[in-house]
Design a protein around this motif. Structure first.
Motif, PDB file in Angstrom:
ATOM      1  N   GLU A  16       0.830  -1.209   0.000  1.00 40.51           N
ATOM      2  CA  GLU A  16       0.000   0.000   0.000  1.00 40.51           C
ATOM      3  C   GLU A  16       0.865   1.260   0.000  1.00 40.51           C
ATOM      4  O   GLU A  16       0.566   2.225  -0.709  1.00 40.51           O
ATOM      5  CB  GLU A  16      -0.941   0.002   1.201  1.00 40.51           C
ATOM      6  CG  GLU A  16      -2.067  -1.001   1.077  1.00 40.51           C
ATOM      7  CD  GLU A  16      -2.910  -1.113   2.345  1.00 40.51           C
ATOM      8  OE1 GLU A  16      -2.512  -0.562   3.406  1.00 40.51           O
ATOM      9  OE2 GLU A  16      -3.957  -1.755   2.272  1.00 40.51           O
ATOM     10  N   ALA A  17       1.922   1.262   0.794  1.00 39.50           N
ATOM     11  CA  ALA A  17       2.817   2.435   0.837  1.00 39.50           C
ATOM     12  C   ALA A  17       3.522   2.623  -0.508  1.00 39.50           C
ATOM     13  O   ALA A  17       3.610   3.740  -1.024  1.00 39.50           O
ATOM     14  CB  ALA A  17       3.841   2.276   1.952  1.00 39.50           C
ATOM     15  N   GLN A  18       3.996   1.542  -1.087  1.00 43.47           N
ATOM     16  CA  GLN A  18       4.674   1.616  -2.382  1.00 43.47           C
ATOM     17  C   GLN A  18       3.712   2.151  -3.443  1.00 43.47           C
ATOM     18  O   GLN A  18       4.082   3.030  -4.238  1.00 43.47           O
ATOM     19  CB  GLN A  18       5.199   0.244  -2.780  1.00 43.47           C
ATOM     20  CG  GLN A  18       5.937   0.239  -4.099  1.00 43.47           C
ATOM     21  CD  GLN A  18       6.504  -1.126  -4.424  1.00 43.47           C
ATOM     22  OE1 GLN A  18       6.699  -1.962  -3.556  1.00 43.47           O
ATOM     23  NE2 GLN A  18       6.775  -1.358  -5.693  1.00 43.47           N
ATOM     24  N   ASP A  19       2.502   1.656  -3.459  1.00 44.76           N
ATOM     25  CA  ASP A  19       1.499   2.124  -4.427  1.00 44.76           C
ATOM     26  C   ASP A  19       1.175   3.602  -4.221  1.00 44.76           C
ATOM     27  O   ASP A  19       1.026   4.357  -5.184  1.00 44.76           O
ATOM     28  CB  ASP A  19       0.213   1.294  -4.322  1.00 44.76           C
ATOM     29  CG  ASP A  19       0.379  -0.126  -4.834  1.00 44.76           C
ATOM     30  OD1 ASP A  19       1.411  -0.430  -5.475  1.00 44.76           O
ATOM     31  OD2 ASP A  19      -0.529  -0.943  -4.572  1.00 44.76           O
ATOM     32  N   TRP A  20       1.074   4.034  -2.956  1.00 49.07           N
ATOM     33  CA  TRP A  20       0.783   5.434  -2.666  1.00 49.07           C
ATOM     34  C   TRP A  20       1.897   6.327  -3.208  1.00 49.07           C
ATOM     35  O   TRP A  20       1.623   7.340  -3.858  1.00 49.07           O
ATOM     36  CB  TRP A  20       0.606   5.648  -1.164  1.00 49.07           C
ATOM     37  CG  TRP A  20       0.199   7.046  -0.833  1.00 49.07           C
ATOM     38  CD1 TRP A  20      -1.072   7.534  -0.774  1.00 49.07           C
ATOM     39  CD2 TRP A  20       1.061   8.146  -0.547  1.00 49.07           C
ATOM     40  NE1 TRP A  20      -1.050   8.876  -0.460  1.00 49.07           N
ATOM     41  CE2 TRP A  20       0.247   9.275  -0.308  1.00 49.07           C
ATOM     42  CE3 TRP A  20       2.446   8.297  -0.449  1.00 49.07           C
ATOM     43  CZ2 TRP A  20       0.773  10.520   0.010  1.00 49.07           C
ATOM     44  CZ3 TRP A  20       2.963   9.545  -0.130  1.00 49.07           C
ATOM     45  CH2 TRP A  20       2.130  10.639   0.094  1.00 49.07           C
ATOM     46  N   TYR A  21       3.141   5.957  -2.959  1.00 49.12           N
ATOM     47  CA  TYR A  21       4.268   6.758  -3.452  1.00 49.12           C
ATOM     48  C   TYR A  21       4.292   6.796  -4.978  1.00 49.12           C
ATOM     49  O   TYR A  21       4.584   7.834  -5.579  1.00 49.12           O
ATOM     50  CB  TYR A  21       5.598   6.236  -2.910  1.00 49.12           C
ATOM     51  CG  TYR A  21       5.895   6.753  -1.522  1.00 49.12           C
ATOM     52  CD1 TYR A  21       6.122   8.108  -1.294  1.00 49.12           C
ATOM     53  CD2 TYR A  21       5.948   5.891  -0.436  1.00 49.12           C
ATOM     54  CE1 TYR A  21       6.383   8.591  -0.026  1.00 49.12           C
ATOM     55  CE2 TYR A  21       6.210   6.365   0.840  1.00 49.12           C
ATOM     56  CZ  TYR A  21       6.430   7.725   1.033  1.00 49.12           C
ATOM     57  OH  TYR A  21       6.693   8.206   2.294  1.00 49.12           O
ATOM     58  N   ARG A  63      15.627   5.137   5.218  1.00 49.16           N
ATOM     59  CA  ARG A  63      16.290   6.378   4.838  1.00 49.16           C
ATOM     60  C   ARG A  63      15.456   7.033   3.745  1.00 49.16           C
ATOM     61  O   ARG A  63      14.952   6.370   2.856  1.00 49.16           O
ATOM     62  CB  ARG A  63      17.697   6.085   4.322  1.00 49.16           C
ATOM     63  CG  ARG A  63      18.592   5.543   5.415  1.00 49.16           C
ATOM     64  CD  ARG A  63      19.992   5.284   4.929  1.00 49.16           C
ATOM     65  NE  ARG A  63      20.804   4.816   6.062  1.00 49.16           N
ATOM     66  CZ  ARG A  63      21.852   4.074   5.940  1.00 49.16           C
ATOM     67  NH1 ARG A  63      22.290   3.716   4.750  1.00 49.16           N
ATOM     68  NH2 ARG A  63      22.523   3.685   7.011  1.00 49.16           N
ATOM     69  N   ARG A  64      15.302   8.339   3.841  1.00 49.98           N
ATOM     70  CA  ARG A  64      14.602   9.167   2.851  1.00 49.98           C
ATOM     71  C   ARG A  64      13.083   9.035   2.850  1.00 49.98           C
ATOM     72  O   ARG A  64      12.407   9.703   2.085  1.00 49.98           O
ATOM     73  CB  ARG A  64      15.128   8.910   1.438  1.00 49.98           C
ATOM     74  CG  ARG A  64      16.581   9.208   1.278  1.00 49.98           C
ATOM     75  CD  ARG A  64      16.989   9.114  -0.180  1.00 49.98           C
ATOM     76  NE  ARG A  64      18.415   9.253  -0.289  1.00 49.98           N
ATOM     77  CZ  ARG A  64      19.248   8.266  -0.584  1.00 49.98           C
ATOM     78  NH1 ARG A  64      18.773   7.059  -0.823  1.00 49.98           N
ATOM     79  NH2 ARG A  64      20.528   8.473  -0.662  1.00 49.98           N
ATOM     80  N   PHE A  65      12.546   8.160   3.651  1.00 51.87           N
ATOM     81  CA  PHE A  65      11.095   7.995   3.730  1.00 51.87           C
ATOM     82  C   PHE A  65      10.701   7.921   5.208  1.00 51.87           C
ATOM     83  O   PHE A  65      11.434   7.334   6.007  1.00 51.87           O
ATOM     84  CB  PHE A  65      10.631   6.724   3.011  1.00 51.87           C
ATOM     85  CG  PHE A  65      10.836   6.763   1.531  1.00 51.87           C
ATOM     86  CD1 PHE A  65       9.873   7.317   0.697  1.00 51.87           C
ATOM     87  CD2 PHE A  65      11.994   6.253   0.958  1.00 51.87           C
ATOM     88  CE1 PHE A  65      10.059   7.359  -0.676  1.00 51.87           C
ATOM     89  CE2 PHE A  65      12.194   6.289  -0.418  1.00 51.87           C
ATOM     90  CZ  PHE A  65      11.226   6.846  -1.235  1.00 51.87           C
ATOM     91  N   PRO A  66       9.535   8.464   5.577  1.00 45.56           N
ATOM     92  CA  PRO A  66       9.137   8.485   6.995  1.00 45.56           C
ATOM     93  C   PRO A  66       8.477   7.182   7.451  1.00 45.56           C
ATOM     94  O   PRO A  66       7.418   7.191   8.083  1.00 45.56           O
ATOM     95  CB  PRO A  66       8.167   9.662   7.050  1.00 45.56           C
ATOM     96  CG  PRO A  66       7.512   9.655   5.709  1.00 45.56           C
ATOM     97  CD  PRO A  66       8.611   9.246   4.744  1.00 45.56           C
ATOM     98  N   SER A  88       4.075   8.967  11.437  1.00 46.64           N
ATOM     99  CA  SER A  88       3.072   9.835  12.058  1.00 46.64           C
ATOM    100  C   SER A  88       1.818   9.085  12.508  1.00 46.64           C
ATOM    101  O   SER A  88       0.917   9.691  13.080  1.00 46.64           O
ATOM    102  CB  SER A  88       2.672  10.955  11.089  1.00 46.64           C
ATOM    103  OG  SER A  88       1.946  10.423  10.010  1.00 46.64           O
ATOM    104  N   ARG A  89       1.761   7.797  12.271  1.00 50.80           N
ATOM    105  CA  ARG A  89       0.581   7.032  12.662  1.00 50.80           C
ATOM    106  C   ARG A  89       0.641   6.631  14.134  1.00 50.80           C
ATOM    107  O   ARG A  89       1.706   6.587  14.751  1.00 50.80           O
ATOM    108  CB  ARG A  89       0.450   5.788  11.783  1.00 50.80           C
ATOM    109  CG  ARG A  89       0.145   6.167  10.342  1.00 50.80           C
ATOM    110  CD  ARG A  89       0.160   4.986   9.419  1.00 50.80           C
ATOM    111  NE  ARG A  89      -0.999   4.136   9.646  1.00 50.80           N
ATOM    112  CZ  ARG A  89      -1.140   2.948   9.098  1.00 50.80           C
ATOM    113  NH1 ARG A  89      -0.217   2.452   8.311  1.00 50.80           N
ATOM    114  NH2 ARG A  89      -2.214   2.235   9.340  1.00 50.80           N
TER     115      ARG A  89
END
Length: 98
Positions: A16-21, A63-66, A88-89
């Motif tokens: 899901e995170a990969q798809d969002w990015y 690195r480079r991603f939160p 942030s979750r």
């Protein structure tokens, strides 16, 4: 090298995170995945370098991603990733998996 496995829930969060990015900016999804893959290699090589943050759960920061991978070291030395989590979750969402 320690084997690394993702729980189904953690694997889904990663996808899901990969798809969002990728939707945010073409090409960013594969860069996110490359960062995850590099982190998994670091975890596999030396898992105890990452701090224990809750019970026996360790946190490995990308690195480079939160994002962070939350994982436990099993009795057989396998690393089980229980969450791919945005910083942030609310941590209660993954802590129930520990």
């Amino acid at each position: 090298m320690h084997p690394v496995i993702f729980t189904p829930h953690a694997g889904l969060e990663l996808i899901e995170a990969q798809d969002w990015y990728e939707k945010e900016a073409p090409g960013l999804g594969p860069r996110f995945r490359a960062a995850v893959d590099a982190l998994v290699q670091r975890m596999s090589a030396s898992p105890r370098q990452f701090p224990v943050i809750y019970k026996n759960v360790r946190r490995a920061l990308l690195r480079r991603f939160p994002y962070a991978l939350m994982f436990v070291i099993e009795d057989d030395e396998t690393l089980k990733v229980i969450a791919c989590f945005h910083g942030s979750r609310d941590p209660a969402r993954w802590q129930e998996r520990a």
